[in-house]
Scaffold this active site. Structure first.
Site: not given
Ligand code: NAD
Length: 249
Positions: A36, A89, A154, A158, A189
């Protein structure tokens, strides 16, 4: 214990879906490299997994930088002797208060850099490290399939990731590497925390899905582990929706 002794890489592991998946992989015997950009939080969650009996090592990196993706994969090979599974992720949201015509080029490049470019860099390095085959799972989104207002960067990132997943799946299956993606809807999240903190927001987001509620991160993690396992041995290039029915309407 489907992943006993397997070397597993999880990115975006400091919270949300990545952390939920890391916990599940640890429970099933995996040796984990957790990555991360948020070093402080990553150290905390890695320590928590180790205390619970898991085998986990942290690696702090900004994955929008190709050399840091390569270093992350190299570290995994160095510590565990190879790489079997990668869960890519990491991701960032866009500021939905900014209209399309006012969204800056710098912010556009930042979102594409993390949500799309990093997945190409990671998969390239991971494929080289998976000498005897393996499984790669990417976190795509409902935004890989449909658009939403004020989310152009975004949505583009995606949608791009959906195409990249299919293209990589086609190329890498020749090396016995299965590439698939999960497409979550709204998940509880840290990324969603600001939106969910507004009064009535959770009910509103939940009502947008036929199932009538948002998802918990563990519900997405379970799909990731399935895609990583031998149970999904015939799945190649699939975009698996986990959105409570949002995209069937
Ligand atoms: N939460 C939702 O509703 C949702 C829906 C669809 C897709 N997603 C996708 O799920 C994935 C995880 O997101 P989440 O919801 O768990 O949010 P989150 O913010 O808890 O997790 C994302 C993590 O990625 C890390 N990160 C960001 N930029 C980074 C970088 N440049 N290098 C390394 N790490 C980095 C962040 O520090 C964070 O810990 C993402 O790709 C997000 O787009 C989330």
């Amino acid at each position: 214990m489907r992943f006993k002794g397997k070397s597993v890489l999880v990115t975006g592991a400091a919270g949300g879906i990545g952390l939920a998946a890391a916990r599940r992989f640890a429970q099933e015997g995996a040796k984990l490299l957790l990555c991360d950009v948020n070093g402080e939080l990553l150290e905390q969650v890695t320590a928590e997994l180790v205390v619970d009996g898991g085998e986990a090592v942290s690696f702090v990196a900004d994955l929008s930088d190709e050399s840091q993706c390569e270093a992350m994969v190299a570290r995994s090979v160095e510590i565990f002797g190879g790489l079997d599974i990668a869960f890519n992720n990491a991701g960032i949201p866009t500021d939905i208060s900014i209209p399309f015509s006012e969204f800056s080029g710098d912010d556009w490049r930042k979102v594409i850099g993390v949500n799309l470019n990093s997945y190409f860099y990671c998969m390239k390095a991971e494929a080289r490290a998976m000498k005897t085959g393996g499984a790669i799972i990417n976190t795509a989104s409902v935004a890989s399939l449909v658009a939403a207002p004020n989310m152009a960067a975004y949505v583009a990132s995606k949608h791009g990731l959906a195409g990249l997943t299919k293209a990589a799946a086609l190329d890498l299956i020749k090396q016995k590497i299965r590439v698939n993606a999960v497409c979550p809807g709204f998940v509880r999240t840290p990324m969603m925390a600001p939106a969910l903190s507004m009064e009535g927001a959770e009910e509103q987001l939940g009502a947008a899905a036929p199932i009538g509620r948002i998802a918990e991160p563990e519900e997405i993690a379970d799909i990731v582990l399935f895609l990583a396992s031998e149970e999904a041995s015939y799945m190649v290039g699939a975009l698996v929706s986990a959105d409570g029915g949002v995209t069937i309407q």
